[in-house]
Design a protein around this motif. Structure first.
Motif, PDB file in Angstrom:
ATOM      1  N   LEU A 132       3.184   7.063   5.295  1.00 21.24           N
ATOM      2  CA  LEU A 132       2.425   6.733   6.499  1.00 21.24           C
ATOM      3  C   LEU A 132       2.247   5.219   6.642  1.00 21.24           C
ATOM      4  O   LEU A 132       2.333   4.682   7.750  1.00 21.24           O
ATOM      5  CB  LEU A 132       1.065   7.426   6.484  1.00 21.24           C
ATOM      6  N   PHE A 133       2.008   4.529   5.535  1.00 18.89           N
ATOM      7  CA  PHE A 133       1.881   3.072   5.579  1.00 18.89           C
ATOM      8  C   PHE A 133       3.213   2.432   5.972  1.00 18.89           C
ATOM      9  O   PHE A 133       3.249   1.472   6.746  1.00 18.89           O
ATOM     10  CB  PHE A 133       1.396   2.515   4.243  1.00 18.89           C
ATOM     11  N   TRP A 134       4.309   2.952   5.430  1.00 18.00           N
ATOM     12  CA  TRP A 134       5.628   2.403   5.772  1.00 18.00           C
ATOM     13  C   TRP A 134       5.973   2.660   7.242  1.00 18.00           C
ATOM     14  O   TRP A 134       6.535   1.806   7.905  1.00 18.00           O
ATOM     15  CB  TRP A 134       6.701   3.003   4.876  1.00 18.00           C
ATOM     16  N   ILE A 135       5.618   3.844   7.724  1.00 19.47           N
ATOM     17  CA  ILE A 135       5.861   4.156   9.140  1.00 19.47           C
ATOM     18  C   ILE A 135       5.027   3.239  10.031  1.00 19.47           C
ATOM     19  O   ILE A 135       5.520   2.737  11.046  1.00 19.47           O
ATOM     20  CB  ILE A 135       5.586   5.652   9.426  1.00 19.47           C
ATOM     21  N   ALA A 136       3.774   3.004   9.641  1.00 24.77           N
ATOM     22  CA  ALA A 136       2.910   2.100  10.419  1.00 24.77           C
ATOM     23  C   ALA A 136       3.497   0.699  10.463  1.00 24.77           C
ATOM     24  O   ALA A 136       3.497   0.046  11.516  1.00 24.77           O
ATOM     25  CB  ALA A 136       1.505   2.076   9.828  1.00 24.77           C
ATOM     26  N   ALA A 137       4.012   0.221   9.336  1.00 28.17           N
ATOM     27  CA  ALA A 137       4.629  -1.109   9.294  1.00 28.17           C
ATOM     28  C   ALA A 137       5.876  -1.155  10.180  1.00 28.17           C
ATOM     29  O   ALA A 137       6.082  -2.117  10.926  1.00 28.17           O
ATOM     30  CB  ALA A 137       4.985  -1.486   7.861  1.00 28.17           C
ATOM     31  N   ALA A 138       6.698  -0.110  10.119  1.00 28.13           N
ATOM     32  CA  ALA A 138       7.917  -0.065  10.933  1.00 28.13           C
ATOM     33  C   ALA A 138       7.592  -0.026  12.423  1.00 28.13           C
ATOM     34  O   ALA A 138       8.222  -0.727  13.227  1.00 28.13           O
ATOM     35  CB  ALA A 138       8.770   1.145  10.539  1.00 28.13           C
ATOM     36  N   ILE A 139       6.592   0.766  12.786  1.00 24.98           N
ATOM     37  CA  ILE A 139       6.201   0.852  14.194  1.00 24.98           C
ATOM     38  C   ILE A 139       5.658  -0.494  14.678  1.00 24.98           C
ATOM     39  O   ILE A 139       6.006  -0.961  15.761  1.00 24.98           O
ATOM     40  CB  ILE A 139       5.173   1.982  14.415  1.00 24.98           C
ATOM     41  N   ARG A 140       4.837  -1.140  13.874  1.00 23.84           N
ATOM     42  CA  ARG A 140       4.293  -2.444  14.266  1.00 23.84           C
ATOM     43  C   ARG A 140       5.421  -3.462  14.446  1.00 23.84           C
ATOM     44  O   ARG A 140       5.420  -4.246  15.382  1.00 23.84           O
ATOM     45  CB  ARG A 140       3.290  -2.939  13.231  1.00 23.84           C
ATOM     46  N   LEU A 150       0.831  -1.210   0.000  1.00 24.95           N
ATOM     47  CA  LEU A 150       0.000   0.000   0.000  1.00 24.95           C
ATOM     48  C   LEU A 150       0.865   1.258   0.000  1.00 24.95           C
ATOM     49  O   LEU A 150       0.515   2.265  -0.620  1.00 24.95           O
ATOM     50  CB  LEU A 150      -0.927   0.007   1.211  1.00 24.95           C
ATOM     51  N   GLY A 151       1.981   1.200   0.682  1.00 25.41           N
ATOM     52  CA  GLY A 151       2.908   2.329   0.682  1.00 25.41           C
ATOM     53  C   GLY A 151       3.440   2.623  -0.706  1.00 25.41           C
ATOM     54  O   GLY A 151       3.501   3.775  -1.129  1.00 25.41           O
ATOM     55  N   PHE A 152       3.822   1.562  -1.439  1.00 24.96           N
ATOM     56  CA  PHE A 152       4.310   1.764  -2.807  1.00 24.96           C
ATOM     57  C   PHE A 152       3.205   2.300  -3.722  1.00 24.96           C
ATOM     58  O   PHE A 152       3.458   3.155  -4.568  1.00 24.96           O
ATOM     59  CB  PHE A 152       4.855   0.454  -3.385  1.00 24.96           C
ATOM     60  N   LEU A 153       1.999   1.802  -3.547  1.00 32.22           N
ATOM     61  CA  LEU A 153       0.898   2.215  -4.419  1.00 32.22           C
ATOM     62  C   LEU A 153       0.439   3.643  -4.163  1.00 32.22           C
ATOM     63  O   LEU A 153      -0.089   4.290  -5.057  1.00 32.22           O
ATOM     64  CB  LEU A 153      -0.281   1.247  -4.273  1.00 32.22           C
ATOM     65  N   THR A 154       0.616   4.128  -2.938  1.00 34.82           N
ATOM     66  CA  THR A 154       0.094   5.462  -2.603  1.00 34.82           C
ATOM     67  C   THR A 154       1.184   6.506  -2.361  1.00 34.82           C
ATOM     68  O   THR A 154       0.879   7.605  -1.924  1.00 34.82           O
ATOM     69  CB  THR A 154      -0.801   5.372  -1.347  1.00 34.82           C
ATOM     70  N   ILE A 155       2.435   6.185  -2.656  1.00 35.24           N
ATOM     71  CA  ILE A 155       3.524   7.143  -2.421  1.00 35.24           C
ATOM     72  C   ILE A 155       3.358   8.398  -3.289  1.00 35.24           C
ATOM     73  O   ILE A 155       3.732   9.497  -2.879  1.00 35.24           O
ATOM     74  CB  ILE A 155       4.917   6.494  -2.631  1.00 35.24           C
ATOM     75  N   ALA A 156       2.757   8.252  -4.460  1.00 37.98           N
ATOM     76  CA  ALA A 156       2.579   9.395  -5.364  1.00 37.98           C
ATOM     77  C   ALA A 156       1.513  10.373  -4.859  1.00 37.98           C
ATOM     78  O   ALA A 156       1.480  11.526  -5.283  1.00 37.98           O
ATOM     79  CB  ALA A 156       2.208   8.914  -6.762  1.00 37.98           C
ATOM     80  N   PHE A 157       0.639   9.947  -3.963  1.00 40.47           N
ATOM     81  CA  PHE A 157      -0.432  10.800  -3.449  1.00 40.47           C
ATOM     82  C   PHE A 157       0.048  11.567  -2.217  1.00 40.47           C
ATOM     83  O   PHE A 157      -0.218  11.188  -1.075  1.00 40.47           O
ATOM     84  CB  PHE A 157      -1.675   9.975  -3.099  1.00 40.47           C
TER      85      PHE A 157
END
Length: 140
Positions: free
Chosen positions: A44-52, A31-38
């Motif tokens: 935010l998705f990558w940060i959520a994954a890292a925090i988890r 999801l992070g790769f798909l929405t990085i352009a927006f």
């Protein structure tokens, strides 16, 4: 200090520490790769994954099973070894390929406690069985 080391009682020893599998975080990473352009939403998705990944702690001690999830809000599961009757391992196709899955811990008077996305869940279950047998021999 980690939550697990802070919550150990006197004489309690950690027998096995589990980790969350990075493969279980794959949907957030994609999801992070798909929405990085927006407007950088993918970050935010990558940060959520890292925090988890960094804030999940799993351990088996000689007295209990401990799982901690979360960074700002904390959710914990702490089950006494004597009260646990079974550990169920759930792995899908990707889980079998990349060796991750979910554990469901159940016992007398304990609602089932799911622990999702664990790396090498069969080793965790094996370590639990070894610790439970050792605790039973110690009590006898």
């Amino acid at each position: 200090m980690s939550y697990i080391s802070n919550s150990l009682s006197n004489g309690e020893q950690v027998k096995y520490e589990g980790k969350i599998s990075p493969w279980s975080l794959l949907p957030l990473i994609i999801l992070g790769f798909l929405t990085i352009a927006f407007f950088g939403l993918g970050l935010l998705f990558w940060i959520a994954a890292a925090i988890r990944y960094m804030t999940t702690e799993l351990a088996i001690t000689d007295k209990r099973v401990i799982a901690k999830f979360g960074f700002i809000s904390r959710n914990t599961i702490e089950l006494n070894m004597a009260k646990i009757e079974s550990i169920q391992v759930n792995q899908g196709i990707l889980g079998r390929i990349f060796d991750f899955g979910s554990l469901t811990i159940a016992g007398g008077g304990i609602p089932s406690a799911p622990i999702p996305g664990i790396s090498n869940p069969l080793a965790f279950r094996r370590a639990f069985n070894d610790a439970q047998e050792a605790a039973a021999q110690k009590a006898a």
